[in-house]
Motif scaffolding. Structure first.
Motif, PDB file in Angstrom:
ATOM      1  N   LEU A 169     142.917  38.559  32.425  1.00 39.07           N
ATOM      2  CA  LEU A 169     142.409  37.270  31.967  1.00 39.07           C
ATOM      3  C   LEU A 169     143.002  36.986  30.596  1.00 39.07           C
ATOM      4  O   LEU A 169     142.932  37.826  29.702  1.00 39.07           O
ATOM      5  CB  LEU A 169     140.878  37.299  31.864  1.00 39.07           C
ATOM      6  N   VAL A 170     143.602  35.804  30.446  1.00 40.56           N
ATOM      7  CA  VAL A 170     144.050  35.342  29.126  1.00 40.56           C
ATOM      8  C   VAL A 170     143.280  34.062  28.843  1.00 40.56           C
ATOM      9  O   VAL A 170     143.370  33.097  29.608  1.00 40.56           O
ATOM     10  CB  VAL A 170     145.562  35.076  29.098  1.00 40.56           C
ATOM     11  N   THR A 171     142.521  34.063  27.759  1.00 46.49           N
ATOM     12  CA  THR A 171     141.630  32.928  27.535  1.00 46.49           C
ATOM     13  C   THR A 171     141.240  32.804  26.069  1.00 46.49           C
ATOM     14  O   THR A 171     141.335  33.766  25.307  1.00 46.49           O
ATOM     15  CB  THR A 171     140.350  33.069  28.391  1.00 46.49           C
ATOM     16  N   ASN A 172     140.796  31.610  25.702  1.00 41.11           N
ATOM     17  CA  ASN A 172     140.099  31.411  24.434  1.00 41.11           C
ATOM     18  C   ASN A 172     138.671  30.937  24.705  1.00 41.11           C
ATOM     19  O   ASN A 172     138.024  30.378  23.822  1.00 41.11           O
ATOM     20  CB  ASN A 172     140.838  30.396  23.545  1.00 41.11           C
ATOM     21  N   SER A 173     138.185  31.205  25.909  1.00 37.19           N
ATOM     22  CA  SER A 173     136.834  30.798  26.293  1.00 37.19           C
ATOM     23  C   SER A 173     135.885  31.995  26.198  1.00 37.19           C
ATOM     24  O   SER A 173     136.025  32.959  26.954  1.00 37.19           O
ATOM     25  CB  SER A 173     136.817  30.266  27.727  1.00 37.19           C
ATOM     26  N   LEU A 178     133.118  36.700  28.826  1.00 45.85           N
ATOM     27  CA  LEU A 178     131.893  37.408  29.203  1.00 45.85           C
ATOM     28  C   LEU A 178     131.787  37.579  30.714  1.00 45.85           C
ATOM     29  O   LEU A 178     131.342  38.631  31.202  1.00 45.85           O
ATOM     30  CB  LEU A 178     130.674  36.666  28.653  1.00 45.85           C
ATOM     31  N   ASP A 179     132.192  36.558  31.465  1.00 46.68           N
ATOM     32  CA  ASP A 179     132.183  36.680  32.929  1.00 46.68           C
ATOM     33  C   ASP A 179     133.096  37.820  33.376  1.00 46.68           C
ATOM     34  O   ASP A 179     132.749  38.615  34.265  1.00 46.68           O
ATOM     35  CB  ASP A 179     132.653  35.369  33.575  1.00 46.68           C
ATOM     36  N   ASN A 219     129.959  39.630  20.084  1.00 45.52           N
ATOM     37  CA  ASN A 219     130.660  38.717  19.176  1.00 45.52           C
ATOM     38  C   ASN A 219     131.675  37.874  19.940  1.00 45.52           C
ATOM     39  O   ASN A 219     132.752  37.560  19.441  1.00 45.52           O
ATOM     40  CB  ASN A 219     131.361  39.536  18.075  1.00 45.52           C
ATOM     41  N   SER A 220     131.331  37.477  21.158  1.00 50.64           N
ATOM     42  CA  SER A 220     132.277  36.794  22.040  1.00 50.64           C
ATOM     43  C   SER A 220     132.762  35.468  21.473  1.00 50.64           C
ATOM     44  O   SER A 220     133.849  34.991  21.835  1.00 50.64           O
ATOM     45  CB  SER A 220     131.658  36.560  23.418  1.00 50.64           C
ATOM     46  N   SER A 221     132.014  34.860  20.573  1.00 53.03           N
ATOM     47  CA  SER A 221     132.429  33.568  20.033  1.00 53.03           C
ATOM     48  C   SER A 221     133.756  33.660  19.291  1.00 53.03           C
ATOM     49  O   SER A 221     134.453  32.651  19.127  1.00 53.03           O
ATOM     50  CB  SER A 221     131.349  33.016  19.088  1.00 53.03           C
TER      51      SER A 221
END
Length: 367
Positions: A169-173, A178-179, A219-221
């Motif tokens: 997964l490559v993301t900035n979400s 978390l999913d 700290n996922s944000s």
């Protein structure tokens, strides 16, 4: 669906969108300045290398597989969020710009004026002072195959020739992270999405692959600030560095699991480079051929491939380093890599016929 990469206030964009509206043609307008602070990009791969890509902006979600044409009009860069520290702002903007260029390269659709190339992104020395205003990193310059350095492209190529790859997964979400964290039961590693090191307090760093921990989920944000590559943690019996020169293959096994310090990233700790952790490795013929196929499919004549051999005997592809280090392996194990490079330079000699029958499971590099 038509993707328009541009600024809403650009009158050229307004002229064209008015004509598309009149014709009832759906389009999605993406302003790169909104990324990453208020736009999300997510790219995920399953273990076969099959990929899905999504763009979310202004509460609208676009499956990039639906894009049939793209107009790359914007001459602006991504904008870091206001709370990004000043000494990190350039790194965030440049990382996002390079990642956008890699993503654009992988979209197989009609491009106006041309498909952007990630190889055109400015490459600064990691210890150089960043410019006050870095050049635009996604200037369209060609309409050819993606750059061989493009890690997104590498995973797809590896899957097409038959390699297993880690779920990625490559993301900035934060939500997608978390999913994915839950889907992998917390067994994740994280990497840089692009090959650019941040500076902390004015000092260049060298980020390594690290395990994602509970505190990262809490700290996922922080994921919002720039794209991050997450991969499922693949169990390891061995790690391998496979150096391909033309069609010669030199495989070295790394006993990374013999040392706790090396288990996540064998480059990170003092054991790196010590000969007792290295030995030559005989690859199965099919795996050797796949290594050659990946390098050739990327348009290269040299590549240093990182693989994992699992306890169940499966070879899992990680990435190709297009100019990876090999002299220390030659010195430790008397591998004739320099001879192979010299011979390739002199006469282009190929030593292995890598042609294998195409099947549904292994369609070959041209599929």
């Amino acid at each position: 669906m038509i993707l328009i990469i541009g600024e809403p206030g650009d009158r050229h964009v307004r002229h064209v969108t008015a004509r598309l509206d009149a014709r009832g043609s759906p389009y999605f307008l993406f302003d790169p300045r909104r990324y990453p602070s208020s736009a999300e990009l997510t790219v995920d791969y399953d273990r076969t290398g099959a990929v899905r890509r999504f763009l979310t902006c202004a509460d609208k979600r676009l499956d990039l597989a639906d894009v049939r044409a793209a107009w790359h009009r914007a001459r602006v860069r991504p904008t870091p969020a206001p709370d990004v520290p000043e000494d990190q702002a350039w790194w965030v903007a440049e990382t996002c710009a390079r990642f956008l260029s890699q993503l654009y390269e992988c979209l197989d659709c009609r491009w106006i004026p041309e498909r952007p190339a990630s190889a055109s992104a400015p490459l600064y020395q990691e210890d150089a002072d960043p410019p006050a205003c870095a050049p635009w990193a996604a200037l369209p310059v060609r309409n050819q195959a993606p750059s061989p350095e493009n890690k997104l492209h590498q995973l797809s190529v590896a899957g097409r020739v038959g390699f297993a790859v880690p779920r990625t997964l490559v993301t900035n979400s934060p939500e997608r992270f978390l999913d994915f964290y839950d889907a992998c039961d917390g067994g994740l590693i994280s990497k840089r999405a692009v090959n650019l090191a941040p500076r902390v307090g004015g000092v260049a760093t060298r980020p390594y692959t690290v395990s994602a921990r509970r505190r990262d989920a809490a700290n996922s944000s922080a994921v919002r600030h720039a794209p991050v590559m997450f991969q499922e943690k693949v169990p390891k019996r061995l790690e391998l560095r496979v150096t391909v020169v033309g069609r010669r293959v030199f495989a070295v096994e790394i006993q990374s699991q013999d040392s706790y310090r090396q288990q996540t990233d064998w480059r990170h700790h003092p054991e790196y480079g010590q000969s007792q952790f290295y030995a030559t490795h005989v690859l199965p013929e099919a795996i050797e051929r796949r290594c050659v196929q990946v390098v050739e499919a990327l348009g290269l004549t040299f590549g240093a491939i990182d693989l994992i051999l699992t306890p169940d005997g499966e070879y899992v592809f990680l990435e190709v380093n297009i100019n990876g280090q090999w002299a220390y392996l030659e010195d430790m194990l008397a591998l004739p890599i320099s001879d192979a490079i010299a011979e390739l330079l002199i006469d282009g000699t190929a030593y292995l016929d890598c042609t294998i029958p195409a099947t549904a499971e292994n369609p070959g590099p041209g599929a």
